[in-house]
Motif scaffolding. Sequence first.
Motif, PDB file in Angstrom:
ATOM      1  N   THR A   1      31.131  55.912  57.814  1.00  0.00           N
ATOM      2  CA  THR A   1      30.718  55.508  56.485  1.00  0.00           C
ATOM      3  C   THR A   1      29.507  56.350  56.097  1.00  0.00           C
ATOM      4  O   THR A   1      28.609  56.580  56.907  1.00  0.00           O
ATOM      5  N   THR A   2      29.485  56.824  54.854  1.00  0.00           N
ATOM      6  CA  THR A   2      28.421  57.728  54.415  1.00  0.00           C
ATOM      7  C   THR A   2      27.611  57.125  53.279  1.00  0.00           C
ATOM      8  O   THR A   2      28.122  56.323  52.492  1.00  0.00           O
ATOM      9  N   ALA A   3      26.354  57.543  53.192  1.00  0.00           N
ATOM     10  CA  ALA A   3      25.462  57.031  52.151  1.00  0.00           C
ATOM     11  C   ALA A   3      24.514  58.126  51.694  1.00  0.00           C
ATOM     12  O   ALA A   3      24.189  59.051  52.440  1.00  0.00           O
ATOM     13  N   LEU A   4      24.073  57.997  50.436  1.00  0.00           N
ATOM     14  CA  LEU A   4      23.064  58.884  49.857  1.00  0.00           C
ATOM     15  C   LEU A   4      21.897  58.022  49.402  1.00  0.00           C
ATOM     16  O   LEU A   4      22.099  56.952  48.830  1.00  0.00           O
ATOM     17  N   ILE A   5      20.665  58.489  49.667  1.00  0.00           N
ATOM     18  CA  ILE A   5      19.457  57.784  49.243  1.00  0.00           C
ATOM     19  C   ILE A   5      18.773  58.595  48.148  1.00  0.00           C
ATOM     20  O   ILE A   5      18.529  59.794  48.327  1.00  0.00           O
ATOM     21  N   ALA A   6      18.484  57.963  47.024  1.00  0.00           N
ATOM     22  CA  ALA A   6      17.725  58.597  45.937  1.00  0.00           C
ATOM     23  C   ALA A   6      16.452  57.790  45.730  1.00  0.00           C
ATOM     24  O   ALA A   6      16.500  56.662  45.233  1.00  0.00           O
ATOM     25  N   GLU A   7      15.329  58.380  46.099  1.00  0.00           N
ATOM     26  CA  GLU A   7      14.028  57.700  46.034  1.00  0.00           C
ATOM     27  C   GLU A   7      12.953  58.767  45.880  1.00  0.00           C
ATOM     28  O   GLU A   7      12.883  59.705  46.678  1.00  0.00           O
ATOM     29  N   ASP A   8      12.118  58.635  44.832  1.00  0.00           N
ATOM     30  CA  ASP A   8      11.133  59.690  44.565  1.00  0.00           C
ATOM     31  C   ASP A   8       9.881  59.584  45.422  1.00  0.00           C
ATOM     32  O   ASP A   8       9.071  60.515  45.436  1.00  0.00           O
TER      33      ASP A   8
END
Length: 273
Positions: A3-10
């Motif tokens: 299972t894959t995930a992307l994190i978007a956080e500045d």
Amino acid sequence: MKTTALIAEDEALLAANLQSELVGLWPDLEIVAIVGDGRSAAREALRLQPDMLFLDIRMPGMTGLECAEALAEEWPEGGKPFPLIVFVTAYDEYAVQAFERAAFDYVLKPVQTPRLEQTCARLKERLKERSPDSSVPASLGGIVIQMRELLAAGSPQPAHLAQDSAPLRIIQASVGNTISMVPVDDVLYFEAADKYVRVVTAQREHLVRSSLKELLQRLDPQRFWQIHRGSVVHCDAIASAQRDESGKLTLTLREHPDRLVVSRLYADRFRGI
């Protein structure tokens, strides 16, 4: 397959903390990318097509909400299923109101392990139940609209818009030394155009230096419907909505030859009675 995930956080420290927590709670989860802004998140999500996204709601350039909008419009037909979305927010009251009864989850910043553990358990269940097609969840449009309204409630109004909270009645469009007073009732649709918005009436069009997001805060949502992240239409101006073989919706207007495309995110507005 993992299972894959992307994190978007500045905020880099918060992104690293979220990654560390996820690795501990879900060892088989592969973090395929960590990005710091919404545009990069949309670009990398389309390229990598992860199973899930952790999107910070407030990011520079393009917010997490705008990223979700962009992906809903651009996600390839026939590709991998649309990713599960977890919105990351520091605003508890927003999150509770918007996501409590929705098919989307949220986590609060700073991330707390017990709450993230609940989120991971829910995600695992949804992955098992998820349809293999690539359709965008019908509730995403409503969530984006509701969150935008909640976030806008605490934002200052731009100086060139009226100062009270009532819906706009007149738009002041400047051309050189002339200011045209355009009644909002005459507007057929608004369309984003770089740093401007096209204001289209039956007779002519105007450009106003504003963002569509700013205008949306002052338009009556019962009369002006967002149909695309770049366009808003006056519902009284719509003559018909036609769906083609691929499911794409196009609007015909009563007093103008332009035809407007409805994105998948907002297609749920148009259902026969």
